[in-house]
Enzyme design. Structure first.
Site, PDB file in Angstrom:
ATOM      1  N   ARG A  89       0.934  -0.925   0.152  1.00 45.59           N
ATOM      2  CA  ARG A  89       0.230   0.260  -0.009  1.00 45.59           C
ATOM      3  C   ARG A  89       1.090   1.348   0.137  1.00 45.59           C
ATOM      4  O   ARG A  89       1.805   1.294  -0.441  1.00 45.59           O
ATOM      5  CB  ARG A  89      -1.285  -0.314   1.445  1.00 45.59           C
ATOM      6  CG  ARG A  89      -0.229  -0.204   2.846  1.00 45.59           C
ATOM      7  CD  ARG A  89      -1.214   0.090   3.774  1.00 45.59           C
ATOM      8  NE  ARG A  89      -0.434   0.567   4.897  1.00 45.59           N
ATOM      9  CZ  ARG A  89       0.476   0.732   5.722  1.00 45.59           C
ATOM     10  NH1 ARG A  89       0.972   1.972   4.698  1.00 45.59           N
ATOM     11  NH2 ARG A  89       1.971   0.876   6.790  1.00 45.59           N
ATOM     12  N   GLY A  90      -0.363   2.439  -0.393  1.00 45.37           N
ATOM     13  CA  GLY A  90       1.203   3.713   0.348  1.00 45.37           C
ATOM     14  C   GLY A  90       1.423   4.467   2.098  1.00 45.37           C
ATOM     15  O   GLY A  90       0.736   3.280   2.412  1.00 45.37           O
ATOM     16  N   GLY A  91       2.283   5.625   1.710  1.00 43.82           N
ATOM     17  CA  GLY A  91       2.159   5.482   3.148  1.00 43.82           C
ATOM     18  C   GLY A  91       3.092   4.553   3.802  1.00 43.82           C
ATOM     19  O   GLY A  91       4.128   4.512   3.415  1.00 43.82           O
ATOM     20  N   THR A  94       3.161   1.912  10.241  1.00 45.96           N
ATOM     21  CA  THR A  94       2.110   2.602  11.337  1.00 45.96           C
ATOM     22  C   THR A  94       1.447   1.112  12.291  1.00 45.96           C
ATOM     23  O   THR A  94       2.360   0.338  11.450  1.00 45.96           O
ATOM     24  CB  THR A  94       0.114   2.754  10.404  1.00 45.96           C
ATOM     25  OG1 THR A  94      -0.644   3.072  11.563  1.00 45.96           O
ATOM     26  CG2 THR A  94       0.314   1.772   9.566  1.00 45.96           C
ATOM     27  N   ALA A 169      -6.096   6.761  10.174  1.00 44.63           N
ATOM     28  CA  ALA A 169      -5.348   6.430   8.863  1.00 44.63           C
ATOM     29  C   ALA A 169      -5.927   5.986   8.018  1.00 44.63           C
ATOM     30  O   ALA A 169      -6.898   4.824   7.732  1.00 44.63           O
ATOM     31  CB  ALA A 169      -4.035   5.079   9.489  1.00 44.63           C
ATOM     32  N   GLY A 171      -4.598   3.774   3.809  1.00 45.38           N
ATOM     33  CA  GLY A 171      -3.548   3.262   2.865  1.00 45.38           C
ATOM     34  C   GLY A 171      -4.605   2.520   1.988  1.00 45.38           C
ATOM     35  O   GLY A 171      -4.821   1.378   2.578  1.00 45.38           O
ATOM     36  N   GLY A 182      -7.247   0.157   2.892  1.00 42.23           N
ATOM     37  CA  GLY A 182      -8.229   0.441   3.663  1.00 42.23           C
ATOM     38  C   GLY A 182      -8.115   1.694   4.794  1.00 42.23           C
ATOM     39  O   GLY A 182      -6.932   2.530   4.589  1.00 42.23           O
ATOM     40  N   CYS A 200       3.264   7.139  10.034  1.00 40.88           N
ATOM     41  CA  CYS A 200       2.795   7.602   9.145  1.00 40.88           C
ATOM     42  C   CYS A 200       4.066   8.598   8.654  1.00 40.88           C
ATOM     43  O   CYS A 200       4.179   9.748   8.040  1.00 40.88           O
ATOM     44  CB  CYS A 200       1.849   8.014   9.004  1.00 40.88           C
ATOM     45  SG  CYS A 200       0.150   7.311   9.172  1.00 40.88           S
TER      46      CYS A 200
END
Length: 261
Positions: A89-91, A94, A169, A171, A182, A200
């Site tokens: 995923r992005g980011g 976490t 949050a 992602g 999600g 993050c």
């Protein structure tokens, strides 16, 4: 983060490729890798129209997940006893764990796929849910994804003043027009694990939970129904994205490539 252009679809229009009902699966506590494998399987089937849109609702055992922009300085000490999973995923990094509601929409988006609009609709669903629960000041921070609570300055007790706090949050990943990963909403989870990472990639703000903000215990089970309800409305265009921005901050992922494997 302000959208750089108008969305491809009118605000009142669905961004789903299908109008069929969404299959909502409440899975309870699920190992992160097991849930990720399930998402991948469902997404592949959804891309081939073998199944319809699906929303997975669950919690994870304590796990760090490192997204595509995670940097070495974000990571926990190698001796810290919580597993780290590198994800697509992005980011950045976490934490997930019990007491945190996690929702994974496996949705085939209408063409042309509008990633920005999809993210904004997820945020809108969360903002409306959190506000309805009682955190009425929740909104967006321009430059940062997720849902935030503004800083508070307490004149009577300056040492008790707070910084901006992330309460939910996001992602995502979109492959062949189908969404994965999600959102997560902090309900009554511990925040102790966040102290061992740069969550993050943000070190100038804090993390919070609904329980802390409201002064009562708020469980994932209490919030699952409202989140799914608002999520369906947002995807269908029944919940129009509004401007809830209260601050502008640097984007912690801008220009970064992954340095953690």
């Amino acid at each position: 983060m302000t959208a750089p252009r108008d969305p491809f679809f009118p605000a009142e229009q669905s961004i789903r490729a299908s109008a069929a009902p969404i299959d909502v699966r409440e899975l309870g506590l699920v190992d992160y890798q097991q849930a990720w494998d399930l998402q991948a399987d469902l997404a592949a089937k959804r891309a081939k129209d073998k199944i319809g849109d699906t929303i997975l609702v669950l919690e994870h055992p304590s796990t760090f997940t490192a997204g595509k922009r995670t940097q070495p300085e974000d990571m926990p000490d190698e001796s810290y006893p919580v597993p780290v999973v590198t994800v697509d995923r992005g980011g950045r990094i976490t934490w997930h764990g019990e007491g945190q509601l996690v929702v994974y929409p496996i949705i085939k988006l209408a063409e042309p796929v509008d990633v920005v609009d999809y993210v904004r609709r997820l945020e809108e669903a969360l903002i409306q849910t959190v506000r309805a629960a009682g955190v009425t000041t929740a909104g967006r921070v321009d430059g940062r994804s997720g849902v935030w609570v503004p800083a508070e300055t307490k004149a009577a007790s300056p040492e008790a003043s707070t910084r901006e706090r992330k309460i939910a949050a996001l992602g995502i990943r979109i492959t062949r027009g189908v969404t994965m990963h999600g959102l997560s909403l902090n309900c009554d989870n511990t925040l102790s694990h966040y102290e061992h990472i740069v969550a993050c990639g943000i070190d100038d703000a804090d993390v919070t939970t609904l329980s802390l903000e409201l002064g009562r215990d708020v469980t994932p089970g209490e919030m699952a129904g409202p989140v799914v309800h608002e999520l369906k409305r947002a995807l269908a265009g029944e919940l129009v994205v509004a401007d809830h921005t209260f601050a502008t901050r640097p984007d912690p992922s801008k220009g970064l490539t992954r340095k953690v494997r």
